[in-house]
Design an enzyme around this catalytic site. Structure first.
Site, PDB file in Angstrom:
ATOM      1  N   ASP A 288       0.845  -1.197   0.000  1.00  0.00           N
ATOM      2  CA  ASP A 288       0.000   0.000   0.000  1.00  0.00           C
ATOM      3  C   ASP A 288       0.875   1.239   0.000  1.00  0.00           C
ATOM      4  O   ASP A 288       2.073   1.153   0.288  1.00  0.00           O
ATOM      5  CB  ASP A 288      -0.953   0.002   1.205  1.00  0.00           C
ATOM      6  CG  ASP A 288      -0.239  -0.217   2.536  1.00  0.00           C
ATOM      7  OD1 ASP A 288       0.928   0.189   2.672  1.00  0.00           O
ATOM      8  OD2 ASP A 288      -0.850  -0.781   3.447  1.00  0.00           O
TER       9      ASP A 288
ATOM     10  N   ASN B 248      -7.488  -2.140  14.450  1.00  0.00           N
ATOM     11  CA  ASN B 248      -8.898  -2.439  14.175  1.00  0.00           C
ATOM     12  C   ASN B 248      -9.041  -3.624  13.211  1.00  0.00           C
ATOM     13  O   ASN B 248     -10.110  -3.876  12.675  1.00  0.00           O
ATOM     14  CB  ASN B 248      -9.612  -1.206  13.611  1.00  0.00           C
ATOM     15  CG  ASN B 248      -9.033  -0.771  12.272  1.00  0.00           C
ATOM     16  OD1 ASN B 248      -8.084  -1.379  11.771  1.00  0.00           O
ATOM     17  ND2 ASN B 248      -9.602   0.267  11.693  1.00  0.00           N
TER      18      ASN B 248
ATOM     19  N   HIS C 194      -7.356  -3.990  10.325  1.00  0.00           N
ATOM     20  CA  HIS C 194      -7.102  -3.733   8.902  1.00  0.00           C
ATOM     21  C   HIS C 194      -5.827  -4.416   8.439  1.00  0.00           C
ATOM     22  O   HIS C 194      -4.910  -4.652   9.229  1.00  0.00           O
ATOM     23  CB  HIS C 194      -7.097  -2.228   8.583  1.00  0.00           C
ATOM     24  CG  HIS C 194      -5.904  -1.453   9.058  1.00  0.00           C
ATOM     25  ND1 HIS C 194      -5.998  -0.435   9.977  1.00  0.00           N
ATOM     26  CD2 HIS C 194      -4.583  -1.535   8.727  1.00  0.00           C
ATOM     27  CE1 HIS C 194      -4.791   0.085  10.172  1.00  0.00           C
ATOM     28  NE2 HIS C 194      -3.917  -0.566   9.445  1.00  0.00           N
TER      29      HIS C 194
ATOM     30  N   GLU D  44      -9.758  -1.180   5.266  1.00  0.00           N
ATOM     31  CA  GLU D  44     -10.374  -0.887   6.562  1.00  0.00           C
ATOM     32  C   GLU D  44     -11.631  -1.732   6.765  1.00  0.00           C
ATOM     33  O   GLU D  44     -12.188  -2.273   5.797  1.00  0.00           O
ATOM     34  CB  GLU D  44     -10.745   0.599   6.607  1.00  0.00           C
ATOM     35  CG  GLU D  44      -9.558   1.507   6.779  1.00  0.00           C
ATOM     36  CD  GLU D  44      -8.903   1.368   8.168  1.00  0.00           C
ATOM     37  OE1 GLU D  44      -9.616   1.418   9.178  1.00  0.00           O
ATOM     38  OE2 GLU D  44      -7.683   1.206   8.212  1.00  0.00           O
TER      39      GLU D  44
HETATM   40  C1  GLP Z   1      -0.725   0.379   8.461  1.00  0.00           C
HETATM   41  C2  GLP Z   1      -0.379  -0.029   7.027  1.00  0.00           C
HETATM   42  C3  GLP Z   1      -0.238  -1.514   6.890  1.00  0.00           C
HETATM   43  C4  GLP Z   1       0.543  -2.048   8.071  1.00  0.00           C
HETATM   44  C5  GLP Z   1      -0.351  -1.948   9.285  1.00  0.00           C
HETATM   45  C6  GLP Z   1       0.348  -2.273  10.596  1.00  0.00           C
HETATM   46  O1  GLP Z   1      -1.809   1.245   8.489  1.00  0.00           O
HETATM   47  N1  GLP Z   1      -1.285   0.473   6.030  1.00  0.00           N
HETATM   48  O2  GLP Z   1       0.406  -1.845   5.677  1.00  0.00           O
HETATM   49  O3  GLP Z   1       0.897  -3.389   7.869  1.00  0.00           O
HETATM   50  O4  GLP Z   1      -0.996  -0.679   9.362  1.00  0.00           O
HETATM   51  O5  GLP Z   1       1.273  -1.263  10.919  1.00  0.00           O
HETATM   52  P1  GLP Z   1       2.328  -1.424  12.092  1.00  0.00           P
HETATM   53  O6  GLP Z   1       3.213  -2.538  11.704  1.00  0.00           O
HETATM   54  O7  GLP Z   1       3.044  -0.099  12.137  1.00  0.00           O
HETATM   55  O8  GLP Z   1       1.565  -1.705  13.334  1.00  0.00           O
END
Ligand code: GLP
Length: 254
Positions: free
Chosen positions: A74, A143, A145, A150
């Site tokens: 993403d 949450n 995602h 989302e």
């Molecule tokens: C973010 C990104 C994801 C990521 C996830 C977890 O919003 N869009 O690609 O894997 O949330 O992030 P983190 O590893 O910083 O907890």
């Protein structure tokens, strides 16, 4: 521990000091099995250490990466290509540059395309030309995602443009030290649930006690678009790698 008796997925819990190493090792094994692999990477706090460790291992162990392709899951929209908050900037710094990947080995969303949906189609077409994703790493948000999918996004969604919600934008403001929320991007491009589920293998990564509750809900609760990561229960070749803190809720569910 196999949670679903008829699933062929693997579940591994490691002490947090070993998490990055184990995660990197999953990528290395894939490259050793198939040097021309297409590997999908997720950016975030969960994977920063993994990417640095993976770069070190590839260099130290002289792993051939000349035929590999990589893509990122993403990307926020509207930022210049070299902006530090872009996933591709971080991946380049931590992994792609240290292992000397060539631009043609990297599939990514451009930062400021005129048409986000057209950029998503181009991203999907680039992956399809490479034969699809062999191994996709995903993190999980608080949450539930995955990528920028989302709660509520339909499972049949492919790669698409999305509006970032207030929670995601606040998290970006904090992580990338934006002076004001007004400066944080409002849109992003993301692989959809369908695109992620089409990968031959998926690795779900989570570390930290703050992820324990959502990991448990995603892996042991109902499969529902309201908790996007729950769809991974349906993936035939899923590996779940957790540190002991993120796995704490799973122990309670035994
Ligand atoms: C973010 C990104 C994801 C990521 C996830 C977890 O919003 N869009 O690609 O894997 O949330 O992030 P983190 O590893 O910083 O907890």
């Amino acid at each position: 521990m196999n949670i679903m008796t008829d699933a062929v997925w693997k579940f591994k819990v490691v002490p947090k000091e070993r998490f990055d190493d184990e995660a990197a090792r999953l990528a290395i094994r894939q490259l050793q099995r198939k040097p021309a692999s297409v590997v999908g990477l997720a950016t975030g706090d969960t994977t920063n250490g993994m990417h640095r460790t993976l770069a070190e291992k590839i260099v130290q162990e002289k792993i051939d990466v000349s035929c590999v392709s990589v893509c990122n899951l993403d990307e926020a929209a509207g930022l210049p290509d070299d902006h530090p908050a872009r996933g591709i900037s971080r991946l380049k710094r931590m992994l792609y540059d240290p292992i000397a990947l060539k631009p043609e080995q990297i599939v990514c969303f451009r930062g400021q395309p005129d048409d986000l949906e057209a950029e998503c189609r181009a991203f999907e077409a680039a992956l399809a030309r490479r034969g699809g994703i062999d191994l996709q790493f995903v993190g999980i948000g608080l949450n539930g995602h995955i990528a920028f999918c989302e709660p509520g996004m339909p499972f049949h969604a492919g790669c698409c443009a999305v509006e970032l919600n207030a929670g995601q934008r606040e998290e970006m403001r904090r992580k990338f030290q934006y002076a004001s929320l007004d400066d944080v991007p409002t849109r992003a491009m993301t692989m959809g649930i369908k695109s992620i589920m089409h990968a031959s293998r998926v690795v779900l990564l989570a570390k930290g006690s703050h992820k324990a509750g959502i990991v448990r809900a995603a892996l042991t609760g109902p499969v529902t678009p309201e908790l996007p990561a729950s769809v991974l229960q349906l993936h035939p070749r899923l590996t779940v790698l957790l540190d002991d803190e993120a796995a704490a809720g799973m122990a309670e569910s035994k």
